[in-house]
Write an enzyme that holds these catalytic residues in place. Sequence first.
Site, PDB file in Angstrom:
ATOM      1  N   HIS A  12       0.550  -5.853   2.309  1.00  0.00           N
ATOM      2  CA  HIS A  12       1.252  -5.025   3.303  1.00  0.00           C
ATOM      3  C   HIS A  12       2.840  -5.651   3.139  1.00  0.00           C
ATOM      4  O   HIS A  12       3.260  -6.647   2.570  1.00  0.00           O
ATOM      5  CB  HIS A  12       0.649  -5.317   4.737  1.00  0.00           C
ATOM      6  N   HIS A  65       0.916  -1.133  -0.014  1.00  0.00           N
ATOM      7  CA  HIS A  65       0.100   0.041   0.028  1.00  0.00           C
ATOM      8  C   HIS A  65       1.009   1.107  -0.197  1.00  0.00           C
ATOM      9  O   HIS A  65       1.986   1.047   0.197  1.00  0.00           O
ATOM     10  CB  HIS A  65      -0.979   0.149   1.318  1.00  0.00           C
TER      11      HIS A  65
END
Length: 215
Positions: free
Chosen positions: A156, A13
């Site tokens: 992530h 992200h």
Amino acid sequence: MTVKPTTIYLVRHGETEWNVTKRFQGHLDSELTALGRNQALWLGESLAGTPIDAVYASSSARTMATAALIAQGSGRHMHVEPCDEFKEINLGLWEGMEIEEAKGQDPVQFQRFWEEPDAFRVEGSETFREVAERASAKLSELLTRHAGQSVLIVTHTVVVKVLMAFFEGREMNDIWQPPYIHPTCLSHIEIVEDYPNIILHGDTSHFREESEEAS
């Protein structure tokens, strides 16, 4: 007959507010910064001419927002399917805590997190191996579902690390070795007959001058 590769684009992200203030996020969330939004748009622009058949993202807000901005930057509509299996490691009592505070409260587990991740555990947390098991199981499912296609996964840092270790055959305690996983960095893997060929690992060539401070 030539077998068409299955292509995985694996992305972290964009930069978040808690990345800037150096807090652990885990299953908790914080907003993308202006830079984080731009990072996602830049990546989208760099992928504009790249075939993508399906998009999956961790169900966390920061990854879903990143995926939507990548789609926007690429100039096309892409449905994003949320997946709990690609969420960040649950950090239990460390979630939302400043990194230096966690280090001061439990230096042994802090050292394990970075140097011996296979031994890490704090109250309420997952282990790195548990994250690897859930994420790799979902990845294997997608490789079967999208055989011969191209799939974008937005997730992530820890998930990127354990999935790349899955492709590399890297030991769990070695996952923090380079490359560093910058916000929206891109890893590109092509799989033919179960053999992964890593084309890119942690690539940031889509970054622009504005993003240098975030590195």
